[in-house]
Design an enzyme around this catalytic site. Sequence first.
Site, PDB file in Angstrom:
ATOM      1  N   SER A  91       0.818  -1.204   0.000  1.00  0.00           N
ATOM      2  CA  SER A  91       0.000   0.000   0.000  1.00  0.00           C
ATOM      3  C   SER A  91       0.852   1.253   0.000  1.00  0.00           C
ATOM      4  CB  SER A  91      -0.899  -0.019   1.245  1.00  0.00           C
ATOM      5  OG  SER A  91      -1.308   1.279   1.603  1.00  0.00           O
ATOM      6  N   ASP A 156       1.143  -0.430  -5.250  1.00  0.00           N
ATOM      7  CA  ASP A 156       0.425   0.833  -5.429  1.00  0.00           C
ATOM      8  C   ASP A 156       1.302   1.845  -6.172  1.00  0.00           C
ATOM      9  OD1 ASP A 156      -0.979   3.183  -5.141  1.00  0.00           O
ATOM     10  OD2 ASP A 156      -1.349   2.947  -2.994  1.00  0.00           O
ATOM     11  N   CYS A 194      -5.568  10.074  -0.432  1.00  0.00           N
ATOM     12  CA  CYS A 194      -6.039   8.730  -0.124  1.00  0.00           C
ATOM     13  C   CYS A 194      -7.472   8.602  -0.633  1.00  0.00           C
ATOM     14  CB  CYS A 194      -5.988   8.504   1.385  1.00  0.00           C
ATOM     15  SG  CYS A 194      -6.952   7.103   1.970  1.00  0.00           S
ATOM     16  N   LEU A 410     -11.264  -3.739   0.623  1.00  0.00           N
ATOM     17  CA  LEU A 410     -11.972  -3.983   1.879  1.00  0.00           C
ATOM     18  C   LEU A 410     -11.373  -3.051   2.936  1.00  0.00           C
ATOM     19  CD1 LEU A 410     -11.699  -7.847   1.558  1.00  0.00           C
ATOM     20  CD2 LEU A 410     -13.828  -6.552   1.277  1.00  0.00           C
TER      21      LEU A 410
END
Length: 528
Positions: A91, A156, A194, A410
């Site tokens: 991430s 990412d 984000c 999720l």
Amino acid sequence: MDYRSDGEATKIAAWWGKKRFEGIKRPYTAEKVLSLRGTLSQEYFSNKMAKKLWKILKHRKESSTTSLTVGVLDPIQIIQLSKYMDTAYVSGWQCSSTASSSNEPGPDLADYPMDTVPRKVEQLLMAQQFHDRMQNANMSSDARARCDFMCPIIADADAGFGGITANMKLAKLMVEKGAAAVHVEDQCPGTKKCGHMAGKVLVPTQEHITRLIAFRLQFDIMNVETVLIARTDAEAATMLTSTIDPRDHEFVIGSTNADIEDLYTTLVKAERHGVRGVKLVEIEAEWLKNAKVCTFDHAVEREIRNSGVNVEMRIANWRTAYRHGSIKEARDLAKTFGVTVHWDWDAPRTREGFYRVVGGTLHAIKRCRAYAPYSDMLWMESKTPDHTQAACFAKGVLYAYPQKLLAYNLSPSFNWDVAGISDDEIKNFVGELAKLGYVFQFITLAGFHVNGLAIDALLRGMKSDGMFAYVRDVQRQERVHGVETLEHQKWSGANYIDALMTAVSGESVSLKAMGEGVTEDGFRDSKL
């Protein structure tokens, strides 16, 4: 001899013609790719992982199951993950907060150095390779207990960190450092947030397609099959950098009040009179209310309603006729309905010059349909864990591109306990989404939250119970649950390093790390 004349372009074209790239568009030729390659071919380990990942994802698609995984922070997490899951996620948020290559932590604004995520991927891949070697050295002929440490890593790439050349340099870094897949989103790099923050600014649809093409071209130059994931933030975005692409026009909002000046001028005048802070925000909110902002099609419907003439029939006909083209086409169409409406998309522009847009699932669907021919998998970032919304998005995309793969975040940013779903529904959520075509589902920040929870619980216990808290809550729990880190010397590879030493110097090496007297022997005979 000119290496380019030896049928290499034909090989590239044949490679693109394989089922792996079915439905993928490339606006460049095989000859162009060949001209951009060097004279020496090079193999990348990440390509093996990319091919492995593709097989995993295609199997999930065919079986209506999903590859469920988490965002990992460090070598410990990715090695423990390998016992249970078949993919791993890296991430940008976690890297921004804990692993920036500048060592300066911060929120997920993609303002960390471009090599941050690739460096984290490299660290994790090297841990995977080390534990794979260590396991192989310790394996007997019975391989039934073997753990596959080589889980493909999905990484990412945020919004690509700039223009075309920055996109390609980042893609190259990802391949070199070991990523099997990368995702890139359609936010503006300089204002990237984000996915669960406010203030998100989209780039035009074509600009993001250009990004995807840049990533694919770099992969083709490197002769790799890295999986390319297109993410859209259109579900919650409120701004757009430019209205150059007609595909974006139906979601842009404009002022329908011809009697007020534009927002920027209003705010500048207020500042000149000393207005600051919260008061400016209030002035902006009041302006937007008075401007009666809306999309062009809603402005036409409002005008038809205000006319009072054959309202329901004219609105129904308008909705049937409106094909969501450019604003010019929409204005011309409105005139055929006898409607000329004041609608100005420049008036509500933000102080930074951004246009305002309406987000939503439909916006995300339309963007992902545009991205589909240039990507391998599609992802809509969403505000809540909403099965109905996920089903709507999947249906909207797969209707046009039935073989496309879908991803779902999720997110720990969701407060799952107030999402209006029961514990049983949460338990079944992943499986239900898998049936819809979501072959890759991931808890982006699981590593971060697990890390925080575990260390906080330990330190809280130590505050009152001292060393006993560690023994009770860590050491004994590692033993009870068979967690390999209990024997941390063995986990870190001390036995493997001893094997290297003995291979060089013979079996009687006095400096063996795991020789007689090693403290860790105390764990092997323990019955506690």
